[in-house]
Write a protein that holds these residues in place. Sequence first.
Motif, PDB file in Angstrom:
ATOM      1  N   VAL A   1       1.593   6.901   0.729  1.00  0.00           N
ATOM      2  CA  VAL A   1       0.919   5.671   1.304  1.00  0.00           C
ATOM      3  C   VAL A   1      -0.537   5.845   1.058  1.00  0.00           C
TER       4      VAL A   1
ATOM      5  N   ASN B   1      -4.215   4.862   2.180  1.00  0.00           N
ATOM      6  CA  ASN B   1      -4.837   4.641   3.446  1.00  0.00           C
ATOM      7  C   ASN B   1      -5.989   3.474   3.268  1.00  0.00           C
TER       8      ASN B   1
ATOM      9  N   ASN C   1       0.858  -1.030  -0.067  1.00  0.00           N
ATOM     10  CA  ASN C   1      -0.064  -0.099  -0.097  1.00  0.00           C
ATOM     11  C   ASN C   1       0.703   1.157   0.111  1.00  0.00           C
ATOM     12  N   SER C   2       2.029   1.283  -0.507  1.00  0.00           N
ATOM     13  CA  SER C   2       2.758   2.402  -0.603  1.00  0.00           C
ATOM     14  C   SER C   2       3.770   2.271  -1.851  1.00  0.00           C
TER      15      SER C   2
ATOM     16  N   HIS D   1       2.111  11.301   9.931  1.00  0.00           N
ATOM     17  CA  HIS D   1       3.281  10.769   9.698  1.00  0.00           C
ATOM     18  C   HIS D   1       4.212  11.708  10.378  1.00  0.00           C
TER      19      HIS D   1
END
Length: 374
Positions: free
Chosen positions: A144, A146, A134-135, A196
Motif C-alpha cells: 500500500v 501511503n 494506491n496498492s 494494518h
Amino acid sequence: MVSFDVQSLFTSIPVLDCIEIVRGKLKDNNMPIEYAELLKHCLTSGYLMWKDEFYIQVDGVAMGSPVSPVVADIFMEDFEVRALCSPPIRPLIYKRYVDDTFTILNKNKTSAFLNYLNSINSKIQFTIELEANNSLAFLDILVVRNPDNTLGHTVYRKPTHTDRYLNGNSHHHPIQLATVGKSLLQRAQHLCDADHLEAELQHVKHALTINNLPVPRQHRKNHLKPPTVERQPAILPYVKGVTDRIGNILKKTKRSIGTRVKEHISDIKNRRASKSAVCEHTMDKPGHYIRFDKPQILAREDKYIPRLIREAIEIKKHPNFNREDGWNLSNTWDPVLKNIKSHVRNHTAGPQDTVSAFCRHPERYARKLRNRWR
C-alpha cells in the motif's frame, strides 16, 4: 508500483540456453563441467505420448521435477542481470521472486520497460499489472502506498477468496483444527505492518468464528517456547476416541541410546558438523577418539519434565560440549551440585580408530550395543 510476471515460465524456459548458463557458472566457480552434461540428460530426456504417438518437449522444464525450480531460478537470475546491465529505463526498485517482480518506475515509462523486457528473449514474455487504488498485490502481500509516499503492507486475498477453512465441527484431529488459526495468526504477524496488523487480526478472528474454529491466544514474539525433545512420528488415520488414546501412549515413548548413537555416527560419517556437536568435536580434534562402543547411561527417568531436569543436572555436573542447555536450571543449584561426586567411570580409548571403524561397519557395532543392552 508495477508487477511484471513471466507467462508460463516453467514451460517456456529455453533448455539449451539454461545448459549453457550452467556450464558458464561451473567454469567460473571451478566446478566439474560434467554436471552440465548430467543436467542436459535430465532436461532433454523427457518424452510424452498423445494419441499413441511419442513427442519430445523442445523447450521448457517438467512441472514437479526437482531440478526445474533450480534451473528456472538460475535462468531468471541470468536474465535479469543482462536486462538490468544497461536498460534504456532504469527502475527505482526491482525485486524478483521466481517469475514475479515488484518494480517502482515512472508511470509514463511502464509500457516502454515492458517492451524492453519482452525484447530480450522471444520465449520469455512478461505481463504487467499496474498499481490500483494506491496498492499492488505481490505474491500474498498487498503493498500500500501511503499519502506520504511510504509503503505499507498487509495480507492479500484474491477477490474469489471466501474465508472458507476446515469446519470446527468436522471429523478432523483437534491438532489439525487448531493449526488453522495458528497459521493465520502467524501469517498476519509476519506480513502486516503496525498500521494494518489489528485489522488483519480482527479479520482472522471473524473467519475462525464463522468456521467454528478455536481462536488461539496471541503470544509475544519474544515468548520463550517450552523445551521439547525430538520424537519419531507415528502417522495413523484419525478415529475419534481411538487415535487420541494411541497418541497419548506414543507420546510416552522416547529414543533409545542405540538410536541416538547411530544418529551421531551418521552425522560423523556425512560430516554434518552443523547438526551434531559430536561430529564437530571429532572434526576439531581428529586425534581424539570417541568410544561409541562403550556409551554410559548417567541416569534414567521415565517422565518427560523430570527427565529434562535430570539432564540439566548432569550437564552441570560433567564437562561437555552441548550446544543447548535444555532446561534452564537455576544457579541456586550450583553449591549443591559441586558437592555431588560423579560416579561415572572413565574409559580410555585404545589405539583403534573407533569412530572410523564404527562408520565403516555401523550394523556390526549396533548389534553389539543391542546385545549389551538386552
